[in-house]
Motif scaffolding. Structure first.
Motif, PDB file in Angstrom:
ATOM      1  N   PHE A  95      36.451  29.235  46.656  1.00 44.96           N
ATOM      2  CA  PHE A  95      37.546  29.661  46.298  1.00 44.96           C
ATOM      3  C   PHE A  95      38.488  28.488  45.624  1.00 44.96           C
ATOM      4  O   PHE A  95      39.222  27.809  46.132  1.00 44.96           O
ATOM      5  N   THR A  96      38.467  28.478  44.269  1.00 46.67           N
ATOM      6  CA  THR A  96      39.276  27.920  43.390  1.00 46.67           C
ATOM      7  C   THR A  96      40.604  28.580  43.347  1.00 46.67           C
ATOM      8  O   THR A  96      40.643  29.713  43.977  1.00 46.67           O
ATOM      9  N   LEU A  97      41.670  27.907  42.853  1.00 43.48           N
ATOM     10  CA  LEU A  97      43.174  28.868  42.671  1.00 43.48           C
ATOM     11  C   LEU A  97      42.830  30.043  42.269  1.00 43.48           C
ATOM     12  O   LEU A  97      43.398  31.113  42.973  1.00 43.48           O
ATOM     13  N   ALA A  98      41.985  30.331  41.124  1.00 46.33           N
ATOM     14  CA  ALA A  98      42.105  31.692  40.452  1.00 46.33           C
ATOM     15  C   ALA A  98      41.019  32.525  41.621  1.00 46.33           C
ATOM     16  O   ALA A  98      41.717  33.713  41.754  1.00 46.33           O
ATOM     17  N   ASN A  99      40.179  32.043  42.078  1.00 49.20           N
ATOM     18  CA  ASN A  99      39.517  32.819  43.012  1.00 49.20           C
ATOM     19  C   ASN A  99      40.282  33.211  44.289  1.00 49.20           C
ATOM     20  O   ASN A  99      40.045  34.318  44.836  1.00 49.20           O
ATOM     21  N   LEU A 413      39.271  40.615  25.792  1.00 45.66           N
ATOM     22  CA  LEU A 413      38.273  40.666  24.855  1.00 45.66           C
ATOM     23  C   LEU A 413      39.212  39.325  23.939  1.00 45.66           C
ATOM     24  O   LEU A 413      38.181  38.573  23.416  1.00 45.66           O
ATOM     25  N   LEU A 414      40.395  39.111  23.817  1.00 45.18           N
ATOM     26  CA  LEU A 414      41.101  38.207  23.180  1.00 45.18           C
ATOM     27  C   LEU A 414      40.727  36.683  23.816  1.00 45.18           C
ATOM     28  O   LEU A 414      40.563  35.980  22.931  1.00 45.18           O
ATOM     29  N   ILE A 415      40.627  36.675  25.223  1.00 41.57           N
ATOM     30  CA  ILE A 415      40.383  35.488  25.741  1.00 41.57           C
ATOM     31  C   ILE A 415      38.940  35.111  25.883  1.00 41.57           C
ATOM     32  O   ILE A 415      38.589  33.938  26.268  1.00 41.57           O
ATOM     33  N   GLY A 416      38.318  36.027  25.416  1.00 42.60           N
ATOM     34  CA  GLY A 416      36.612  35.892  25.719  1.00 42.60           C
ATOM     35  C   GLY A 416      36.192  36.702  26.947  1.00 42.60           C
ATOM     36  O   GLY A 416      36.806  36.521  27.896  1.00 42.60           O
ATOM     37  N   ASP A 417      35.224  37.441  26.465  1.00 43.59           N
ATOM     38  CA  ASP A 417      34.510  38.242  27.523  1.00 43.59           C
ATOM     39  C   ASP A 417      33.053  38.038  27.643  1.00 43.59           C
ATOM     40  O   ASP A 417      32.301  38.718  26.949  1.00 43.59           O
ATOM     41  N   PRO A 418      32.506  36.877  28.333  1.00 47.44           N
ATOM     42  CA  PRO A 418      31.207  36.450  28.165  1.00 47.44           C
ATOM     43  C   PRO A 418      30.045  37.591  28.888  1.00 47.44           C
ATOM     44  O   PRO A 418      29.047  37.507  28.334  1.00 47.44           O
ATOM     45  N   ASN A 419      30.664  38.149  29.751  1.00 45.86           N
ATOM     46  CA  ASN A 419      29.789  39.203  30.547  1.00 45.86           C
ATOM     47  C   ASN A 419      29.883  40.540  29.958  1.00 45.86           C
ATOM     48  O   ASN A 419      29.180  41.349  30.730  1.00 45.86           O
ATOM     49  N   GLY A 420      30.729  40.861  29.190  1.00 41.94           N
ATOM     50  CA  GLY A 420      30.849  42.368  28.802  1.00 41.94           C
ATOM     51  C   GLY A 420      31.606  43.525  29.824  1.00 41.94           C
ATOM     52  O   GLY A 420      31.051  44.461  29.921  1.00 41.94           O
ATOM     53  N   HIS A 421      32.609  42.913  30.565  1.00 43.64           N
ATOM     54  CA  HIS A 421      33.023  43.604  31.638  1.00 43.64           C
ATOM     55  C   HIS A 421      34.524  43.901  31.439  1.00 43.64           C
ATOM     56  O   HIS A 421      35.458  44.106  32.313  1.00 43.64           O
ATOM     57  N   GLY A 444      27.196  43.577  43.239  1.00 47.42           N
ATOM     58  CA  GLY A 444      27.622  42.592  42.465  1.00 47.42           C
ATOM     59  C   GLY A 444      29.067  41.975  43.006  1.00 47.42           C
ATOM     60  O   GLY A 444      29.440  42.165  43.890  1.00 47.42           O
ATOM     61  N   ASN A 445      29.424  40.876  41.959  1.00 43.32           N
ATOM     62  CA  ASN A 445      30.799  40.215  42.401  1.00 43.32           C
ATOM     63  C   ASN A 445      31.353  39.718  41.081  1.00 43.32           C
ATOM     64  O   ASN A 445      30.879  39.813  40.028  1.00 43.32           O
ATOM     65  N   TYR A 446      32.559  39.266  41.104  1.00 43.15           N
ATOM     66  CA  TYR A 446      33.207  39.110  40.023  1.00 43.15           C
ATOM     67  C   TYR A 446      33.483  37.215  39.750  1.00 43.15           C
ATOM     68  O   TYR A 446      34.063  36.857  39.015  1.00 43.15           O
ATOM     69  N   ALA A 447      32.377  36.574  40.346  1.00 39.80           N
ATOM     70  CA  ALA A 447      32.216  35.141  40.484  1.00 39.80           C
ATOM     71  C   ALA A 447      32.066  34.461  39.285  1.00 39.80           C
ATOM     72  O   ALA A 447      32.756  33.548  38.925  1.00 39.80           O
ATOM     73  N   ALA A 451      38.304  32.654  34.687  1.00 40.31           N
ATOM     74  CA  ALA A 451      39.550  32.547  35.653  1.00 40.31           C
ATOM     75  C   ALA A 451      40.709  33.546  34.747  1.00 40.31           C
ATOM     76  O   ALA A 451      41.323  34.199  35.555  1.00 40.31           O
ATOM     77  N   ALA A 452      40.900  33.248  33.380  1.00 41.18           N
ATOM     78  CA  ALA A 452      42.033  34.343  33.047  1.00 41.18           C
ATOM     79  C   ALA A 452      41.660  35.570  33.143  1.00 41.18           C
ATOM     80  O   ALA A 452      42.756  36.489  33.346  1.00 41.18           O
ATOM     81  N   MET A 453      40.642  36.291  33.055  1.00 46.30           N
ATOM     82  CA  MET A 453      40.175  37.456  33.319  1.00 46.30           C
ATOM     83  C   MET A 453      40.376  37.951  34.593  1.00 46.30           C
ATOM     84  O   MET A 453      40.874  39.098  34.814  1.00 46.30           O
ATOM     85  N   LYS A 454      40.207  37.026  35.691  1.00 48.73           N
ATOM     86  CA  LYS A 454      40.422  37.209  37.039  1.00 48.73           C
ATOM     87  C   LYS A 454      41.950  37.664  37.277  1.00 48.73           C
ATOM     88  O   LYS A 454      42.583  38.466  38.093  1.00 48.73           O
ATOM     89  N   PHE A 455      42.927  36.902  36.679  1.00 48.12           N
ATOM     90  CA  PHE A 455      44.304  37.020  36.763  1.00 48.12           C
ATOM     91  C   PHE A 455      44.874  38.422  36.103  1.00 48.12           C
ATOM     92  O   PHE A 455      45.494  39.211  36.473  1.00 48.12           O
TER      93      PHE A 455
END
Length: 482
Positions: A95-99, A413-421, A444-447, A451-455
């Motif tokens: 659990f980071t701050l974002a997580n 997409l603008l901040i980067g979407d490495p996993n295509g989700h 699955g999970n969002y780990a 962090a920006a996508m999680k917000f």
């Protein structure tokens, strides 16, 4: 705005959270003072003091303006997210701050998306708190407040509209006060019934509590990494299907059916359309899973297909198998049902099947008007005739829903979407479903998401839970001085 009134009522919402934090502390003590005792105790103390301070020093009043009501609801949700994230952040581990923020928002909004790769690694007290956020969020912070706000308050009905869509009142008439108690009564009754049923079917006591909290809230947090599939019991899976479906049905219909001891209220056209859609989608998913060799027998294909269709449609998000290897057709079906979702007047998210049915009938009416300009046509749902001013807000909501999915996808997409989700994650978050497809699918999970996508996904969860309009109303009250 009356800050004293706002602070007092927001404090009540925090006291509700602190109560469940205290129960989580009790679980920790029973388990021999596990590693989450200190984080939970610290968080309980902070939340309780923050909540009780205005409750003690500010006098109760029935004079709550509409603007005050909007701010109470908005701040109650926001502060619940913040204080709810503290036990995770203080415990540490993954659990980071974002997580921690993501897990808290997902819990309170009953989305059920998680960043945990190994759920069993958490102490049971933290798992209990995690499940409790579903129970609190499913009943709704606003419902807890409405049980406290005086009946004489002129804003009470308007606040009820923020938690229970206006569509949910098409089938029965009652005052705001009675509506809240009906919702709360059916919700708590469903939770108790599901707990005893899970327990009787062989689920361990602690797991039965956690899954009862989740299923009645149409959330998806499980005390096991493999979710319902961890128990390997077709009976438990079948029972879960039943309770996921009940949690996605209009609670007013359930109440009337029980009160009148009659199944006649269940002839509601929206409910019939919803049930028919679930049956058709489940059959198609079953056939696809069997013919593509995903399941060996028709029985297992039927259970697997039906379970996940109901799970996604009810926005619960439980799982019994990994859908990352599924063929295209059942995956497409899961996407469609996670957009439409359950009925208004339930804890489910998404567009709501009520709005979808209104949209379909409005489109048909418009086509008929085009073919026969001189004729008069009506949009009728059951015995109720909907006029243009009643149809327009629901059509606009659907447009806003898809617009927000598009906007969220573009931001990801603008901040980067490495996993295509970017798209599937935005859809699952705004619909409050939680799991989607691929590595963020049923098992699955969002780990691995940035962090920006999680917000961004967390914001989608909040907008989906309160059905968009109230958030815009709060923004308008902040910037509109009149």
């Amino acid at each position: 705005m009356n800050l004293k009134v706002i602070s007092r009522n927001v404090g009540i919402a925090l006291l509700v959270s602190s109560l469940f934090m205290l129960l989580s502390v009790g679980v920790s003590i029973i388990d021999g003072r596990d590693s989450a005792l200190a984080p939970l105790l610290i968080t309980f103390s902070i939340t309780f003091i923050t909540g009780v301070f205005p409750f003690i020093f500010v006098h109760r009043t029935s004079q709550i303006s509409l603007k005050d009501g909007y701010m109470i609801i908005f701040l109650s949700w926001l502060l619940s997210f913040i204080f709810g994230a503290l036990p995770y952040a203080l415990w540490g581990g993954p659990f980071t701050l974002a997580n921690a923020w993501f897990e808290s928002v997902s819990g309170f909004t009953t989305t059920g998306a998680t960043i945990l790769e190994d759920v069993e690694s958490l102490p049971r007290s933290l798992l209990f708190w995690r499940a409790s956020t579903h129970f609190i969020g499913g009943l709704g912070v606003v419902v807890f407040l409405l049980l406290i706000i005086p009946n004489s308050s002129p804003v009470r009905l308007r606040l009820t509209n923020m938690e229970l869509s206006s569509l949910s009142r098409d089938d029965y008439r009652s005052r705001a006060n009675k509506t809240v108690f009906i919702f709360a009564g059916v919700y708590i009754g469903l939770c108790i019934l599901s707990f005893f049923t899970f327990w009787i079917c062989g689920m361990p006591l602690f797991d039965a509590v956690c899954h009862a909290f989740s299923v009645c809230a149409a959330g998806g947090f499980s005390s096991r990494t493999a979710s319902i599939g961890a128990f390997g019991s077709p009976l438990i899976s079948s029972v879960t299907i039943v309770f996921m479906f009940l949690a996605s049905v209009h609670f007013g219909l359930i109440f009337i059916a029980l009160a009148n001891r009659s199944l006649r209220p269940l002839r509601n056209p929206v409910l019939r359309f919803y049930v028919l859609a679930l049956i058709v989608c489940s059959i198609l998913a079953t056939i696809s899973l069997k013919f593509n060799g995903i399941e060996d027998s028709w029985g297992s294909a039927l259970l697997d297909g039906t379970f996940h269709v109901v799970s996604y449609a009810s926005t619960t998000g439980f799982a019994i198998s990994d859908n990352s290897a599924w063929p295209m057709l059942p995956c497409f079906i899961l996407i469609v049902v996670s957009l439409v979702c359950g009925c208004a007047g339930s804890p489910t998210g998404g567009i709501k099947v009520d709005r979808f049915l209104v949209l379909a009938k409005a489109i048909r009416m418009q086509i008929q008007k085009t073919l026969y300009p001189s004729a008069i046509f009506e949009v009728r749902v059951g015995r109720k005739v909907l006029h243009d001013e009643e149809i327009y807000p629901h059509v606009l909501y659907i447009a806003m829903f898809f617009l927000l999915i598009g906007l969220s996808t573009v931001l990801c997409l603008l901040i980067g979407d490495p996993n295509g989700h970017a798209l599937t994650g935005s859809l699952a978050s705004l619909s409050n479903v939680g799991p989607s497809l691929g590595s963020i699918g049923s098992m699955g999970n969002y780990a691995a998401e940035p962090a920006a996508m999680k917000f961004i996904f967390a914001l989608d969860m909040f907008l989906g839970r309160v059905e968009i309009y109230p958030v815009f109303a709060v923004i308008a009250t902040i910037f509109n001085r009149r």
